[in-house]
Design an enzyme around this catalytic site. Structure first.
Site, PDB file in Angstrom:
ATOM      1  N   SER A   1       0.873  -1.161   0.000  1.00  0.00           N
ATOM      2  CA  SER A   1       0.000   0.000   0.000  1.00  0.00           C
ATOM      3  C   SER A   1       0.906   1.206   0.000  1.00  0.00           C
ATOM      4  O   SER A   1       1.640   1.445   0.960  1.00  0.00           O
ATOM      5  CB  SER A   1      -0.880   0.000   1.254  1.00  0.00           C
ATOM      6  OG  SER A   1      -1.440   1.274   1.436  1.00  0.00           O
ATOM      7  N   ARG A   2       0.888   1.964  -1.081  1.00  0.00           N
ATOM      8  CA  ARG A   2       1.849   3.067  -1.190  1.00  0.00           C
ATOM      9  C   ARG A   2       1.511   4.227  -0.277  1.00  0.00           C
ATOM     10  O   ARG A   2       2.305   5.131  -0.112  1.00  0.00           O
ATOM     11  CB  ARG A   2       1.927   3.550  -2.637  1.00  0.00           C
ATOM     12  CG  ARG A   2       2.477   2.471  -3.533  1.00  0.00           C
ATOM     13  CD  ARG A   2       2.727   2.933  -4.934  1.00  0.00           C
ATOM     14  NE  ARG A   2       2.573   1.792  -5.852  1.00  0.00           N
ATOM     15  CZ  ARG A   2       2.813   1.858  -7.150  1.00  0.00           C
ATOM     16  NH1 ARG A   2       3.196   2.981  -7.693  1.00  0.00           N
ATOM     17  NH2 ARG A   2       2.659   0.798  -7.895  1.00  0.00           N
ATOM     18  N   VAL A   3       0.328   4.201   0.300  1.00  0.00           N
ATOM     19  CA  VAL A   3       0.010   5.229   1.287  1.00  0.00           C
ATOM     20  C   VAL A   3       0.512   4.778   2.644  1.00  0.00           C
ATOM     21  O   VAL A   3       1.008   5.551   3.434  1.00  0.00           O
ATOM     22  CB  VAL A   3      -1.511   5.483   1.311  1.00  0.00           C
ATOM     23  CG1 VAL A   3      -1.906   6.288   2.529  1.00  0.00           C
ATOM     24  CG2 VAL A   3      -1.927   6.189   0.049  1.00  0.00           C
TER      25      VAL A   3
END
Lengths: 81, 524
Positions: free
Chosen positions: B367-369
């Site tokens: 999850s790049r967040v």
């Protein structure tokens, strides 16, 4: 010289047709060749097909518009179920 | 279709009189075209010089189409409904509406098709319409993603957290549980004021019906909308479906709410778009997809964002689903969508068949967040989880052979095995933040290390039941505040210790089977 198709609900007399044709010649600014068709499903009035545009003066369309108006009226709504 | 008049107190008489008084004969003047040919759902029309791109065209007999090919001398349109009744030489007119759909709260709890017609048999009254294709929020209108969207699934909320406004791809082979994850996320939004939109693209009508039934049974239909284009709908309907769903969800976003939209699935969407483009004789590229298949998905997914306060502070989270063939995530459409989204949840059929459900491959999921979208409480307990799972996976090969491994590796394997077992979760069993935090806290305190792996689920259930009963206030506090203070942690730890004492006493009093004895000896 362009074509115009006049589709009427009932058979109109020649005088009415000529006056319709004359009016369109005035609007479109071009001499017209006229063809008359009969279409009882229009209920009343007529539709004119000229120069890629429909001029719809039929009663059927008026009734359809009333029926399908997107809830513009205040108290009573006509629902499509 | 029949029409019915709904009465109010003032009655029909005055209404009709009013209507008649207001009526004025307005002739309709509009352009028309002539159908030159219709084949394979594509209609070639001559005329209609002022048609707009994407405008809905009306044919005779209540048939509608979408104008997608504009030329000087005519228009190519894709039909939105069945071909029957259409003949060459018939009249076509433009409606003046570029594809739009009714939006607003009236849609909650309903099942509609991509042009807004209700599919669940009841009338639909909408007051507002929104175009299906709409530009995404600009750079200055956006705010960073910092609020979590809880899915209720332990694996995801702890290791691959999703934030409100993020696009997280769910990717995997067929029958690996992709739709289930999306549905769990939707079910978990109950009572959280997050409207959900589920877009079914090209699925079987029976599957969609089952889904609606499941949502209804779990009380999730009240905050959900289902936009359905079944497999029997033409490619144009399937093409429009996700844009329509996005428009519905966008309406909630611009109203300041946090919305969720699920596109199930974009692979079928790309296939429908390909079918349509080939029939429209557009040039094809790799794998016969048209050249703009990337743009097809990027413009859809860019509309999911977190808005800045000036624009209402709402957000739209997108969960697109893509189906891979033979676990190949380097194929054309999967790589396209992976590069557009802010992370992916990768589901493997091997894991699914081995009983790990949700079958998430933690190594390939990201999850790049990330941590920015995690509650403080979760951050405190899930710090080293990804690492532990990764290390376990590396060493798991040795475990298969039962070979001699040293003590520390044995410990790692034991922990990893039980952690994976802990993350197994049925679809409709959702865990709140506090419950997840409690489980992870318990794990870190060794609550599951003294039992064989196959008993982990049992102990997990028992612990949750116990804690829901004796630790209710603390759990509610953690859920409310999102954080676990030292006092909360102490309270939960005390309750856990009590529970463990009870079960361990109970276990020691029961006669063990010979198998359990050897297992117990091994894991000492």
């Amino acid at each position: 010289m362009r074509n115009i198709i006049i589709r009427t609900a009932q058979s109109f007399d020649q005088k009415t047709i000529s006056s319709i044709k004359a009016r369109f010649e005035e609007i479109l600014n071009v001499p017209l060749r006229c063809r008359v068709e009969l279409d009882p499903s229009l209920i009343g009035g007529f539709m004119a097909f000229a120069g890629g545009t429909i001029y719809d003066f039929s009663f059927k369309t008026q009734l359809d518009t009333l029926r399908s108006e997107r809830g513009k009226d205040g108290n009573v709504r006509l629902h499509r179920i | 279709m029949s029409d019915c008049i709904v009465f109010d107190k003032s009655g029909v008489g005055p209404f009709l009189k009013n209507r008649i008084a207001q009526y004025a004969f307005e002739p309709k003047i509009f352009e028309y075209g002539i159908v030159l040919s219709c084949a394979d759902g594509i209609v070639q029309i001559s005329g209609l010089p002022h048609t707009r791109y994407g405008e809905i065209l009306e044919f005779e007999h209540d048939i509608y189409g979408l104008a997608l090919d504009l030329r000087q001398d005519g228009v190519g349109a894709v039909l939105l409904s069945d071909l029957s009744g259409l003949s060459a030489g018939s009249i076509v007119r433009g409606t003046g509406h570029v594809a739009d759909i009714g939006v607003g709260e009236a849609l909650l709890g309903r099942v509609v098709d991509p042009i807004g017609r209700p599919l669940d048999g009841k009338a639909l009254n909408v007051t507002k319409y929104r175009q299906a294709e709409c530009p995404a929020p600009s750079i200055m209108e956006r705010a960073p993603v910092d609020t979590p969207l809880e899915t209720g699934i332990l694996t995801i909320d702890s290791m691959i957290p999703i934030g409100r406004g993020q696009r997280e791809l769910i990717i995997g082979d067929r029958q690996t549980g992709k739709t289930s994850i999306a549905l769990s996320a939707m079910l978990n939004q109950k009572g959280k004021n997050v409207p959900c939109v589920y877009c079914a693209i090209g699925q079987k009508a029976s599957t969609i019906a089952q889904l609606v039934e499941m949502l209804t049974q779990n009380g999730a239909m009240e905050h959900s909308v289902v936009v359905a284009s079944t497999a029997s709908d033409g490619p144009a309907m399937q093409y429009l479906a996700p844009y329509a769903a996005c428009a519905i969800a966008e309406e909630f976003m611009y109203a300041g709410m946090d919305a969720l939209v699920v596109y199930d699935d974009l692979s079928k969407h790309a296939v429908a778009y390909r079918a349509m483009s080939l029939l429209l004789r557009r040039p094809s590229g790799r794998e016969a997809y048209p050249g703009d298949v990337f743009y097809l998905h990027s413009r859809l997914l860019e509309r999911a964002a977190r808005l800045c306060d000036a624009k209402g502070g709402g957000s739209l989270t997108a969960l697109p689903i893509v189906e891979t063939m033979a676990n190949d995530i380097s194929a054309y459409i999967p790589t396209n969508v992976i590069s557009i989204t802010d992370g992916q949840i990768y589901l493997e059929s091997e894991l699914f068949n081995a009983g790990v459900r949700p079958a998430v491959n933690i190594g390939l999921s990201v999850s790049r967040v990330g941590r920015a979208a995690q509650q403080k409480a979760m951050k405190k307990v899930s710090g080293s989880m990804r690492l532990e799972v990764a290390q376990y996976r590396e060493m798991a090969v040795f475990a298969q052979f039962g070979s001699d491994v040293d003590a520390s590796t044995q410990g790692l394997l034991a922990r990893g095995e039980r952690l994976i077992e802990l993350t197994k979760q049925p679809v409709q069993e959702l865990l709140s933040l506090a419950e997840q935090v409690a489980l992870l806290l318990a794990f870190s305190r060794g609550a599951f290390l003294d039992i064989p792996t196959r008993r982990v689920q049992e102990r997990k259930e028992e612990m949750l039941t116990y804690m829901r009963r004796y630790c209710r206030r603390t759990l509610a506090q953690v859920n409310r505040s999102g954080d676990m203070t030292d006092a909360d942690k102490e309270d939960m730890s005390d309750v856990m210790d009590n529970f463990l004492k009870i079960v361990r006493d109970r276990d020691s009093k029961q006669p063990k089977t010979a198998q359990e004895d050897t297992e117990h000896a091994e894991h000492q």
